[in-house]
Every structure is written in C-alpha cells, then in structure tokens.
Scaffold this active site. Structure first.
Site, PDB file in Angstrom:
ATOM      1  N   TYR A 159       7.551  -4.809  -5.282  1.00 12.15           N
ATOM      2  CA  TYR A 159       6.735  -5.472  -6.305  1.00 12.15           C
ATOM      3  C   TYR A 159       7.234  -5.102  -7.707  1.00 12.15           C
ATOM      4  O   TYR A 159       7.399  -5.976  -8.568  1.00 12.15           O
ATOM      5  CB  TYR A 159       5.275  -5.067  -6.128  1.00 12.15           C
ATOM      6  CG  TYR A 159       4.326  -5.772  -7.067  1.00 12.15           C
ATOM      7  CD1 TYR A 159       3.923  -7.085  -6.819  1.00 12.15           C
ATOM      8  CD2 TYR A 159       3.814  -5.127  -8.193  1.00 12.15           C
ATOM      9  CE1 TYR A 159       3.048  -7.735  -7.669  1.00 12.15           C
ATOM     10  CE2 TYR A 159       2.937  -5.781  -9.044  1.00 12.15           C
ATOM     11  CZ  TYR A 159       2.552  -7.070  -8.785  1.00 12.15           C
ATOM     12  OH  TYR A 159       1.692  -7.714  -9.631  1.00 12.15           O
ATOM     13  N   LYS A 163       8.824  -7.800 -10.366  1.00 11.59           N
ATOM     14  CA  LYS A 163       8.186  -8.090 -11.651  1.00 11.59           C
ATOM     15  C   LYS A 163       9.100  -7.752 -12.830  1.00 11.59           C
ATOM     16  O   LYS A 163       9.072  -8.429 -13.862  1.00 11.59           O
ATOM     17  CB  LYS A 163       6.851  -7.349 -11.752  1.00 11.59           C
ATOM     18  CG  LYS A 163       5.785  -7.895 -10.806  1.00 11.59           C
ATOM     19  CD  LYS A 163       5.548  -9.382 -11.019  1.00 11.59           C
ATOM     20  CE  LYS A 163       4.448  -9.935 -10.138  1.00 11.59           C
ATOM     21  NZ  LYS A 163       4.206 -11.377 -10.375  1.00 11.59           N
TER      22      LYS A 163
END
Length: 254
Positions: A159, A163
């Site tokens: 993640y 991002k």
C-alpha cells in the site's frame, strides 16, 4: 442567492468521473462534486446494492461498473461516460485496496494485487481518459495518495509503495500533459473512518499511536478529503499542477 456563472469553485456544465465511488471517500467526492454543479459519473466494481446513496436521485448523474484492473473496462467506462454526457472534464482516481501484514510474509499475490489496483489501475484509468480530457476545457485529474506514500508505515508495504507511486505519477503526468491543458495533482489523506480502515480502527493501541502522530488530534473525515479534491479539480486551482496536498492534520510536517 444567485451563483456567478464564472465562480471558480463551481463545476456547472462539466462532467467528472470518480472511481471507487460506491462508498467512503469516493462517495464523498461524488457528492461534493454534485453539490458544486458537476454531472457526476460514479464508477465502482461493487454491485449497486452495496453503494451509498451519495448522489441526488433523479439528476443527470450516472453509475458505471468498472474493474480498474482491466484496461478494456477502463476504456469502456470512459466511452460510456462520453456517450452519456458528451464530454469528460475531470477524473478522480480514487479506487484502491489495502492488504496488511509484515513484508517478510506478504505473498506475491497480495503484493501484486495492491500494486495492480492502486498504482497500475490509476495509470490505466488516466490513459483511458486522456483523449477525452485532452479535448475538454480546463481538464484536470486528482489521484488518491496517502500519508503512507510519504512516510514509512509498518505492515503495509504494498500500500505504501503504491501510494508513493500514484503521487509521483501525478507529477510526471502533470509535466507530460501540461501542453494538452490537463492539470494533474494528488491528495494524501491520513486515516479516514471508512470500510478500508475498519480493522485498524478497532485496535485501541493502534489508534492511540496513530492519533498521537496527528498534530490536529483527529482522523480526517471523508468530506475533508472531498473538499481538497474538488478544489484541486476546479478552476480555482488553475495554476496548481504536479502537487500533492496532504489532508492529514499535520502528519507529514514532523
């Protein structure tokens, strides 16, 4: 009170496509865009019986089934939006997932899925929307980043990397697409009370530590994020491109 037709925060006569719009931040962004006069094309992979009722009923807004891992689905969604509304002015790349766990035990499948949805999916959708945006007036894109893409956070490797990638993608696309009149920015929220964070919000120790790192002392609400997204999309931000605005209560300043 009448609204000036040249109000730079309004979206009257404009069409905005929001991915991951069924609930959470995406639903809040779609609702805020509708408040500001946009025609909203809300897209998500979830079946319609799992959508929040974020958009006004009976209006011009449309819903679209979108699988962000499929280039064909991305192209079809853009084609459907243009067919329904005649144009596409704005894109919000909000669709995303998370898988938590220690890096040493994260499987290839979990790592690959998060990258495919969050990072490659953002690219697929931007690429699919590019022709329509290039022909639109004052076009803009906002990618959904995260404070996790700026600082290291335990047990969320895929993640965090995804991002960081979508925020840097905004910078690269802003440079490449500026001659086409397309602005590209990102927002980076801290933790938001949505379904994606339900598991960690149930952990008292985690939340105590999380809130201790937020100078303003609270989570960001989905509407906080929506306000930042719509500002960056709007003509009010006409000289802002390639930037990430952190909606984080001050997390990344220390």
């Amino acid at each position: 009170m009448s609204i000036p037709v040249n109000d730079p925060v309004r979206f009257d006569g404009r069409v905005a496509l929001v991915t991951g719009a069924a609930r959470g931040i995406g639903a809040a962004v779609a609702a805020r865009l509708a408040e500001l006069g946009a025609t909203v094309a809300a897209a998500d992979i979830l079946p319609e019986d799992q959508w929040q009722d974020a958009l006004p009923s009976g209006g011009p807004h449309t819903r679209h089934h979108l699988d962000i891992t499929s280039a064909r689905s991305c192209r079809r969604t853009v084609d459907d939006v243009v067919a329904a509304h005649g144009q596409l002015n704005h894109l919000v790349n909000n669709a995303g997932i998370v898988r938590r766990g220690a890096a040493a035990t994260t499987s290839d499948d979990d790592f690959g899925l998060v990258i495919d949805v969050n990072l490659t999916g953002t690219f697929r959708m931007s690429r699919a929307a590019y022709p329509a945006l290039r022909s639109a007036d004052e076009a803009s894109i906002v990618n959904m980043g995260s404070t996790n893409g700026h600082i290291a956070v335990l047990d969320t490797l895929a993640y965090c990397v995804s991002k960081a990638g979508v925020m840097h993608m905004a910078r690269v696309l802003a440079l490449e697409w500026a001659p086409d009149g397309i602005r590209v920015n990102a927002v980076g929220p801290t933790i938001v009370p949505t379904a994606m964070t339900e598991d960690v919000r149930a952990d008292g120790a985690y939340m105590a530590d999380k809130l201790a790192g937020i100078p303003l002392g609270r989570m960001a609400e989905a509407r906080d994020v929506a306000l930042a997204v719509t500002h960056l999309l709007s003509p009010a931000a006409s000289m802002t491109t390639g930037q990430t605005v952190f909606v984080d209560g001050g997390v990344v300043i220390h």
